[in-house]
Design an enzyme around this catalytic site. Structure first.
Site, short mmCIF file in Angstrom:
data_model
loop_
_atom_site.label_atom_id
_atom_site.label_comp_id
_atom_site.label_asym_id
_atom_site.label_seq_id
_atom_site.Cartn_x
_atom_site.Cartn_y
_atom_site.Cartn_z
N ASP A 109 0.83 -1.21 0.00
CA ASP A 109 0.00 0.00 0.00
C ASP A 109 0.86 1.26 0.00
O ASP A 109 0.66 2.15 -0.81
CB ASP A 109 -0.99 0.00 1.18
N ASP A 112 7.53 4.23 2.68
CA ASP A 112 8.02 5.48 3.27
C ASP A 112 9.55 5.40 3.34
O ASP A 112 10.24 5.72 2.38
CB ASP A 112 7.36 5.66 4.64
N PHE A 161 1.21 12.31 6.96
CA PHE A 161 0.55 11.09 7.41
C PHE A 161 -0.88 11.08 6.88
O PHE A 161 -1.65 11.99 7.14
CB PHE A 161 0.56 10.99 8.93
N ASP A 168 -4.30 3.16 7.99
CA ASP A 168 -4.96 3.38 9.27
C ASP A 168 -4.21 4.38 10.13
O ASP A 168 -3.01 4.62 9.95
CB ASP A 168 -5.04 2.07 10.06
P1 IMP Z 1 8.52 2.07 5.94
O1 IMP Z 1 8.51 2.16 4.44
O2 IMP Z 1 9.34 0.93 6.47
O3 IMP Z 1 8.90 3.38 6.57
O4 IMP Z 1 7.10 1.76 6.53
C1 IMP Z 1 5.96 1.81 5.84
C2 IMP Z 1 4.85 1.41 6.79
O5 IMP Z 1 4.53 2.51 7.66
C3 IMP Z 1 3.61 1.10 6.01
O6 IMP Z 1 3.52 -0.27 5.74
C4 IMP Z 1 2.50 1.64 6.89
O7 IMP Z 1 2.07 0.64 7.80
C5 IMP Z 1 3.14 2.75 7.67
N1 IMP Z 1 2.87 4.08 7.06
C6 IMP Z 1 3.76 4.89 6.43
N2 IMP Z 1 3.20 6.05 6.05
C7 IMP Z 1 1.90 5.99 6.45
C8 IMP Z 1 0.77 6.90 6.34
O8 IMP Z 1 0.85 8.02 5.81
N3 IMP Z 1 -0.41 6.46 6.87
C9 IMP Z 1 -0.54 5.25 7.47
N4 IMP Z 1 0.48 4.37 7.59
C10 IMP Z 1 1.69 4.73 7.09
MG MG Z 2 -0.33 0.88 9.98
#
Ligand code: IMP
Ligand code: MG
Length: 189
Positions: A109, A112, A161, A168
């Site tokens: 989905d 980040d 965010f 969620d």
């Molecule tokens: P990363 O890429 O390891 O930093 O983590 C990504 C995870 O952080 C995703 O799988 C989501 O669960 C959560 N996440 C990152 N940005 C958002 C946002 O804007 N809304 C909700 N969840 C987010």
């Molecule tokens: Mg989450």
């Protein structure tokens, strides 16, 4: 889909602004499905998603893929905030499908920092799939720590965010058909 804030009065009291309307998301997801159908024709790919955020994206994407395709899910949980910051996650539910010699498309989905995705891709790659590519709906490039090639990408989002369409805040708002920003008072200290 024609939906707006007034359709969800209780949920959207906390939404400040719609970032991506439902019809724009549906249109882009359908384009991704068309591209996947073309690129993976004859390959019977396996789409792998991470629960729970990918639920809506996976369902809509699958319906717009017009070739034979299989689906499977993993679920993850972090050991602690520290391990999460290092991208170390625990597989709370593993795949049921062997990946050996399969064309695997990892469907996510949101990306980040890329730490979670990087960890999961390493895990899947070790299972020797014929190919392993990534399809992400929401890309937040500003905090990226690890460069991960994204074969399919839905939208670039600013470093805010957001909630809705599977995303969620403390398990709420996933069921909104659009993506929006929360009002500051919606965040619980
Ligand atoms: P990363 O890429 O390891 O930093 O983590 C990504 C995870 O952080 C995703 O799988 C989501 O669960 C959560 N996440 C990152 N940005 C958002 C946002 O804007 N809304 C909700 N969840 C987010
Ligand atoms: Mg989450």
């Amino acid at each position: 889909m024609n939906s707006n804030l007034s359709d969800y009065p209780e949920l959207t009291a906390n939404i400040k602004e719609i970032v991506l309307p439902a019809d724009a998301i549906q249109k882009r997801v359908s384009e991704l499905g068309t591209a996947i159908s073309h690129d993976y024709a004859g390959k019977n790919p396996l789409l792998v998603g991470v629960l729970k955020g990918v639920l809506f994206f996976m369902a809509d994407l699958l319906r717009s893929v017009k070739i034979p395709v299989a689906v499977d899910f993993i679920a993850i949980s972090s050991y602690s905030p520290e391990s999460r910051n290092q991208g170390i996650v625990h597989l709370a539910k593993d795949l049921e499908t062997p990946l050996v010699n399969r064309h695997v498309l990892f469907v996510e989905d949101v990306i980040d920092t890329g730490l979670t995705l990087n960890y999961l891709l390493r895990n899947l790659r070790a299972r020797q799939p014929a190919s392993l590519e990534v399809c992400v709906l929401f890309n937040k490039p500003e905090h990226r720590l690890i460069d991960i090639p994204l074969k399919y990408k839905g939208f670039d989002l600013p470093d805010r965010f957001v909630v809705g369409y599977g995303l969620d805040y403390q398990e709420n708002y996933r069921n909104l058909p659009f993506v929006g920003l929360l009002r500051p008072q919606a965040f619980i200290e």
